[in-house]
Structure formats: C-alpha cells, structure tokens
Scaffold this motif. Sequence first.
Motif, short mmCIF file in Angstrom:
data_model
loop_
_atom_site.label_atom_id
_atom_site.label_comp_id
_atom_site.label_asym_id
_atom_site.label_seq_id
_atom_site.Cartn_x
_atom_site.Cartn_y
_atom_site.Cartn_z
N GLU A 154 0.84 -1.21 0.00
CA GLU A 154 0.00 0.00 0.00
C GLU A 154 0.87 1.26 0.00
OE1 GLU A 154 -3.98 -1.39 2.49
OE2 GLU A 154 -2.11 -0.98 3.57
N ALA A 155 1.92 1.22 0.81
CA ALA A 155 2.81 2.39 0.90
C ALA A 155 3.52 2.62 -0.43
CB ALA A 155 3.82 2.19 2.02
N LEU A 156 3.98 1.55 -1.04
CA LEU A 156 4.68 1.69 -2.33
C LEU A 156 3.74 2.22 -3.41
CD1 LEU A 156 6.96 -1.49 -2.31
CD2 LEU A 156 7.73 0.90 -2.30
N ASN A 157 2.48 1.78 -3.39
CA ASN A 157 1.50 2.30 -4.34
C ASN A 157 1.38 3.81 -4.23
OD1 ASN A 157 0.68 0.04 -5.75
ND2 ASN A 157 -1.01 -0.46 -4.36
N ARG A 158 1.36 4.30 -3.00
CA ARG A 158 1.22 5.75 -2.79
C ARG A 158 2.49 6.49 -3.23
NH1 ARG A 158 -3.06 7.07 1.91
NH2 ARG A 158 -4.42 5.31 1.49
N ILE A 159 3.63 5.91 -2.91
CA ILE A 159 4.89 6.53 -3.31
C ILE A 159 5.00 6.58 -4.84
CG2 ILE A 159 7.41 6.21 -3.35
CD1 ILE A 159 7.09 5.10 -0.43
N HIS A 160 4.62 5.48 -5.48
CA HIS A 160 4.76 5.39 -6.94
C HIS A 160 3.69 6.20 -7.68
CE1 HIS A 160 7.08 1.40 -6.26
NE2 HIS A 160 7.87 2.45 -6.19
N SER A 161 2.68 6.68 -6.95
CA SER A 161 1.66 7.53 -7.59
C SER A 161 2.21 8.94 -7.82
CB SER A 161 0.39 7.59 -6.74
OG SER A 161 0.58 8.42 -5.61
N GLN A 162 3.38 9.22 -7.24
CA GLN A 162 4.00 10.53 -7.41
C GLN A 162 5.29 10.40 -8.23
OE1 GLN A 162 4.70 12.14 -3.48
NE2 GLN A 162 2.52 12.34 -3.02
N GLN A 163 5.73 11.52 -8.72
CA GLN A 163 7.03 11.55 -9.41
C GLN A 163 8.12 11.14 -8.44
OE1 GLN A 163 8.68 15.14 -11.29
NE2 GLN A 163 6.82 15.22 -12.52
N PRO A 164 9.13 10.39 -8.89
CA PRO A 164 10.23 10.02 -7.99
C PRO A 164 10.90 11.27 -7.40
CG PRO A 164 10.35 8.76 -10.03
CD PRO A 164 9.28 9.80 -10.23
N LEU A 165 11.27 11.16 -6.13
CA LEU A 165 11.90 12.30 -5.45
C LEU A 165 13.16 12.76 -6.17
CD1 LEU A 165 11.65 11.77 -1.58
CD2 LEU A 165 11.10 13.84 -2.86
N GLU A 166 13.92 11.81 -6.70
CA GLU A 166 15.16 12.18 -7.40
C GLU A 166 14.87 13.11 -8.58
OE1 GLU A 166 14.33 9.16 -6.51
OE2 GLU A 166 15.89 8.53 -5.11
N GLU A 167 13.78 12.82 -9.30
CA GLU A 167 13.41 13.67 -10.44
C GLU A 167 13.01 15.06 -9.97
OE1 GLU A 167 10.47 12.08 -13.11
OE2 GLU A 167 11.51 10.16 -13.27
N LYS A 168 12.29 15.11 -8.86
CA LYS A 168 11.87 16.42 -8.33
C LYS A 168 13.10 17.24 -7.93
CE LYS A 168 7.34 14.95 -6.67
NZ LYS A 168 6.35 14.99 -5.60
N CYS A 169 14.07 16.57 -7.34
CA CYS A 169 15.28 17.28 -6.90
C CYS A 169 16.01 17.91 -8.08
CB CYS A 169 16.21 16.32 -6.15
SG CYS A 169 15.58 15.84 -4.53
N GLN A 170 16.01 17.21 -9.21
CA GLN A 170 16.68 17.73 -10.40
C GLN A 170 16.01 19.00 -10.92
OE1 GLN A 170 16.77 14.42 -13.14
NE2 GLN A 170 18.09 13.21 -11.81
N LYS A 171 14.71 19.13 -10.67
CA LYS A 171 13.96 20.29 -11.17
C LYS A 171 13.94 21.45 -10.18
CE LYS A 171 10.68 17.33 -13.68
NZ LYS A 171 9.27 16.90 -13.73
N ALA A 172 14.40 21.20 -8.97
CA ALA A 172 14.30 22.21 -7.91
C ALA A 172 15.47 23.18 -7.95
CB ALA A 172 14.24 21.52 -6.55
#
Length: 201
Positions: A154-172
């Motif tokens: 269940e937790a992984l489903n919720r995490i995977h419903s969002q963009q990976p954190l690493e990708e977000k960091c690259q855009k920040a």
Amino acid sequence: MTLVIGLTGGIASGKSTVSQMIKEKGIRVVDADIIAKEAVSKGSPALHQIVQTFGEEVLLPNGELNRQQLGAIIFSDEEKRKKLNAIVHPEVRKELLEQRDEGVSNNETFVVLDIPLLFESKLEGLVDRIIVVYTTPELQLSRLMNRNDLSEEEALNRIHSQQPLEEKCQKADRMIENTKDLAFIRKQLENILNEWEHTDK
C-alpha cells in the motif's frame, strides 16, 4: 518584491516539518492540502462531483468524504486518480492564486506555496523558486508505513503515484535533505532563506 517559493517533496519526505518551520518564522504558507480538504468539504460542489464519479461508497455516513476509501480507489489506478485531480485541482489552483497574490500585494518578503504535487500538477509557473524536501527511499517507505499504518504494498502504491523524489530534486532550485535531525533541516532552511532574501530574483 515578494519571492514566491514552491515547497514540495514526496509523501512522507518531511515536507510538513519544513512547512511548520517556515510558519514559525512568520512567513505566509499557503497549504494546498488544507485548501484541497476545504474544496471537498461536506456539501461542496467538488464533493458532489466526486460522488457522481466514484459512487456513494466514498462517503461516510455523516455525508463527509471517506478519504481512506477514496485513497484506496485512486492510489492504485492512475486513470481514476486523474479523474479526481480534474475535479479538485482547478478549485485548489484558484485559491492558491488568491492567497499568493494577497501576500504579494502586501509586499511580504516571502510567500510559500506548500504543494505536494507541484510538479505532477504542473504548477511550477505559480512560483519563482522551488525547494524540494528529500529523504532516502528506505526512510520514506518506513515513515509512510508507520505513519499511515500501511502495508509495504500500500505504501509503495502511494509513493509510486508521485514523481520520484530524485526527479523532483533535479527540477528544484534547492533541496533540503531530511535524513538526520530537526536541527539539520532547520540549518538548511535558514541558509536558503538567507541567501534568497539577499539576492535579487
């Protein structure tokens, strides 16, 4: 001039902790989660649309939204998640803009838009700079399982419903690493705010 900062991260990455630290500094924080909850409050047009889309089972007996039930439906089904977002996001965006513009018109130094799905909702254009709160995948998973009493799946489903954190960091523009204690987070936040307060946009 006001600098509008977008604060985002992943689920259970520690964004709320950073948001609270910012509020404690007296900085206006516009919280998209709070706005979204108000948008789907009992009797609201958005809640009516949600019930029409997902059925009566997403309501509690008192007529309020059953968030747990709705979450179970949307986190494992991208199409349904998109349908929900299409209902809620326009309402949230409108209120975000109103509260942001109020801070800008007051000539506040900073206005922070706390938006969990900043990138997923393509709301980068609402802000001048972006901070991502980062943690390791292992910490993120364990925090989410413990916080929300979820199974690993269940937790992984919720995490995977969002963009990976690493990708977000690259855009920040800046990243706050949440892997140690609160003092470690606070120091990073203060460094960023001090830097941005003394540099032109």
